[in-house]
Design a protein around this motif. Structure first.
Motif, short mmCIF file in Angstrom:
data_model
loop_
_atom_site.label_atom_id
_atom_site.label_comp_id
_atom_site.label_asym_id
_atom_site.label_seq_id
_atom_site.Cartn_x
_atom_site.Cartn_y
_atom_site.Cartn_z
N LEU A 1 62.27 36.05 99.37
CA LEU A 1 63.60 35.45 99.31
C LEU A 1 63.87 34.86 97.93
O LEU A 1 62.99 34.22 97.34
N VAL A 2 65.09 35.05 97.44
CA VAL A 2 65.57 34.35 96.25
C VAL A 2 67.02 33.96 96.49
O VAL A 2 67.84 34.78 96.93
N VAL A 3 67.30 32.69 96.26
CA VAL A 3 68.66 32.16 96.41
C VAL A 3 69.07 31.58 95.07
O VAL A 3 68.39 30.70 94.53
N THR A 4 70.16 32.08 94.50
CA THR A 4 70.71 31.53 93.27
C THR A 4 71.94 30.70 93.63
O THR A 4 72.84 31.18 94.33
N TYR A 5 71.95 29.47 93.13
CA TYR A 5 73.01 28.53 93.48
C TYR A 5 73.61 27.99 92.18
O TYR A 5 72.89 27.44 91.33
N HIS A 6 74.92 28.16 92.00
CA HIS A 6 75.57 27.65 90.79
C HIS A 6 77.00 27.24 91.14
O HIS A 6 77.72 27.96 91.84
N LYS A 7 77.42 26.10 90.62
CA LYS A 7 78.74 25.55 90.94
C LYS A 7 79.85 26.18 90.11
O LYS A 7 81.02 26.02 90.43
N GLU A 8 79.48 26.85 89.02
CA GLU A 8 80.44 27.59 88.21
C GLU A 8 80.11 29.07 88.26
O GLU A 8 78.99 29.46 88.53
#
Length: 315
Positions: A99-106
């Motif tokens: 699993l890989v989750v990328t999280y970015h607000k922009e």
């Protein structure tokens, strides 16, 4: 916005919007959360069951580039640079073997680039979560270069300012603005270099030979960027010191000239003050050639002092 990419046990790549919509068991799962809403943030806890502290770091607080190790996954914080606003943008990565989750607000161009690479990848049999993370890291680091090159060009452009009619005050102000931009990028690149170095040394996760070669490539780019930034900071410091010294030199010359004029006129002012007193009885007051004599004395004093100062090389 949430988008999901996964590879099943038959190495077939599939995409969907939410991980809830997957139609088969994934061998590799990548979920990208871009500009997520409060409702979408619940996916981190309700579907993936990440640790509350890592969720807090991703959702609530802007962090410096770092990593944290949890029971069944690693949490990374990367910083990208927005070339339009020149501000750091945080990209958080939750990763384990499948699993890989990328999280970015922009919105992230770097993540989009890697996403398209995975979509267009022909052979999915060797795809891994670490590959996604390293490709994302490489894209982030590569996007530092335009910013670093732009700042370096601004530094080199200062050498042509001597031929431009511009005040020292404006030049000093521009130099400080440039140093502020260099400090901003430095605060991003240095922690990223430290993080990559720890990755490269195998202190965070075990690496294959191919992964080490890839990380060496990223680390070399970061080293080059840091050297360019430090060189630019040193040059701006030299430029600032040079202009301050030049300004002081000009001011000292002005003060020297004014002082010489003041010294020359001091005895003349004394004579004028003495013979300007309203007394009836004064030497040479009623002498026929008194005015001419005073003029001669004043001129002799003036030229004598000028000759003396010239011999001393004071001007």
């Amino acid at each position: 916005m949430i988008r999901t990419l996964y590879i099943d046990i038959n190495n077939e790549l599939k995409t969907c919007e939410s991980p809830y919509e997957m139609t088969s068991e994934p061998r590799l799962l990548w979920v990208d959360m871009s500009e997520p809403t409060m409702h979408e943030n619940l996916l981190l806890s309700q579907f993936f069951h990440f640790h509350p502290l890592s969720i807090e770091d991703a959702v609530s607080v802007r962090q410096r580039p770092k990593y944290k190790e949890y029971d069944d996954y690693l949490f990374y914080v990367f910083h990208a640079i927005d070339l339009k606003t020149m501000k750091p943008e945080e990209i958080d990565v939750f990763i384990n073997d499948i699993l890989v989750v990328t999280y970015h607000k922009e919105h992230s161009e770097e993540v989009d680039k890697v996403w398209n690479m995975m979509i267009n990848k022909k052979d999915n049999s060797k795809a891994s979560t670490s590959e996604i993370m390293f490709l994302t890291l490489d894209a982030i680091v590569d996007n530092y270069f335009p910013f670093v090159y732009e700042l370096e060009d601004k530094v080199f452009s200062f050498k042509d300012r001597h031929s431009v009619d511009i005040s020292t005050e404006v030049l000093i102000e521009e130099t400080f603005d440039l140093r502020e931009d260099l400090l901003l990028i430095r605060r991003t690149v240095l922690p990223m270099r430290d993080l990559v170095y720890r990755l490269l040394e195998g202190r965070i996760m075990p690496l294959s030979k191919k992964q080490k070669i890839f990380l060496h490539h990223i680390n070399d780019h970061l080293i080059k960027q840091v050297e360019m930034i430090e060189s630019s900071r040193e040059m701006t410091a030299d430029i600032r010191d040079n202009y301050i010294s030049l300004n002081s030199f000009k001011m000292n010359n002005i003060m020297k000239i004014l002082t010489i004029y003041s010294v020359i006129f001091m005895p003349l002012t004394l004579l004028a003050g003495i013979y300007g007193m309203n007394f009836d009885v004064m030497p040479e007051l009623h002498w026929k050639y008194g005015c001419l004599g005073v003029w001669v004395v004043m001129l002799v004093i003036t030229f004598g002092m000028i000759v003396y100062f010239r011999q001393k090389n004071w001007f």
